[in-house]
Motif scaffolding. Structure first.
Motif: not given
Length: 385
Positions: A76-78, A83
């Protein structure tokens, strides 16, 4: 990128795919303990559908660098959004020994007397190769012939994780262990490893000296600790209070003497009591560890001049450190910007999990004796009075 192609095979040795365009790969080899790997790859690339639970990854043609896929997830992104990057993780082939407990066959404990290599291979044979319960057998796993390396010894176990016991015996005996592929016979081969003496003090082999002065080290982190060190043990055997048999191991005196009580209540006699005492006291030895970043193709070439299990000389004149130490861990890092290698020389540093396991073993062995014979220990180390 300094790529290392990875081949994906199934547990029956069938080649499923080959991948060399991943984002990053970390492969950790350990001499005494089970290693692990972590792969990052875009899910849209070819053959990622083969990276599933139970399949194996093989680094190039390195039969001693094999991992078991046991974890697959999208990163997962921020912002918490998924993703396209897949995270694949698992243990090295040594992780097969995580899957078995040591089950007593006759009596409360399973024990074996012989060379330390024979003891290690006995526990593998009894719980993975030819167990009483055939459902416990690991297909295609075989044990290499016994060469009786190490000293004569005696070990016993009861419902411990097999890999933990092999690590414990190996660290005491200074013997590593591994499981490697044998494609010719479609077998997984368990064997003992020892490494070579490549120190500056010997003359049989070209010495390997790691030092900033020789431009073969980058980062370094040195630990010399006796915070948890004990060197004299009072080992308690069977019996209660003043009737309990107690024997001393260790001969240090004066200021340097650091005492500890060691529970050995499962020992059958004085000889076994002292043997177990020495084994457990060894777990409380001083920690000397040198964690370094190695320049893998500097003055020495990785896997040619040195490898896992070899004993080398490490120097840091600024810290005033010169030590002959075994390479007990190697972390291979393959990324877009190239290949990096990190190593640990010397002694394993116990982590929190190691400390919890040791506490659980102490509590379990104490419960077996109990008071008046009224305590029964269950498989998980809990007790009922």
């Amino acid at each position: 990128m300094d790529t290392m192609p990875i081949r994906i095979i199934d547990k029956d040795f069938n080649l499923l795919a080959e991948i060399d365009n991943y984002e990053s790969l970390i492969f950790i080899r350990r001499f005494y303990k089970v290693g692990e790997f972590e792969l990052h790859i875009n899910i849209n690339k070819a053959y990622t559908d083969k990276l599933i639970d139970g399949n194996l990854i093989l680094l190039g043609n390195k039969l001693n660098k094999v991992g078991i896929i046991m974890h697959r997830e999208n990163t997962y992104d921020q912002n918490g959004e998924p993703t396209d990057t897949l995270l694949i993780k698992g243990p090295t082939l040594k992780g097969l020994c995580n899957r078995r407990l040591i089950i007593p066959i006759n009596g409360a404990y399973d024990s074996y007397t012989g060379s330390q290599e024979a003891i290690i291979k006995y526990f593998v044979e009894s719980n993975c190769i030819n167990p009483t319960d055939v459902s416990r057998k690991i297909q295609n796993l075989v044990v290499a012939p016994n060469l009786n390396r190490g000293f004569q010894d005696k070990w016993r176990s009861r419902y411990e994780v097999l890999s933990d016991k092999l690590t414990e015996i190996g660290e005491y005996a200074n013997l590593g262990w591994d499981i490697v592929l044998n494609f010719n016979n479609n077998k997984l081969v368990f064997d003992i490893t020892q490494g070579r003496d490549l120190t500056a003090d010997q003359e049989l082999l070209p010495p390997v000296i790691f030092s900033v002065d020789f431009d073969n080290l980058k980062s370094r982190h040195y630990i010399d600790s006796s915070l948890n060190h004990k060197n004299v043990g009072y080992c308690g055997g069977r019996g209660d209070d003043e009737n309990r048999l107690v024997q001393q191991v260790g001969e240090v005196s004066g200021f340097d003497r650091i005492e500890s009580f060691i529970d050995c209540s499962q020992a059958q006699d004085i000889t076994e009591l002292k043997t177990m005492g020495h084994q457990k006291l060894d777990e409380l030895k001083k920690i000397k560890s040198f964690e370094v970043g190695i320049i893998p193709y500097g003055s020495f070439t990785y896997e040619l001049d040195y490898d896992l299990g070899d004993i080398i000389t490490a120097q840091d004149r600024k810290l005033g450190v010169t030590m002959n130490a075994k390479i007990i861990e190697l972390k291979e890092i393959y990324e877009v910007n190239g290949f990096n290698l990190e190593a640990i020389f010397g002694t394993n540093i116990p982590n929190l999990l190691d400390k919890i396991k040791n506490m659980a073993k102490q509590q379990s062995s104490t419960a077996i004796i109990g008071t008046g014979g009224n305590t029964i220990t269950n498989i998980d180390g809990g007790s009922f009075v």
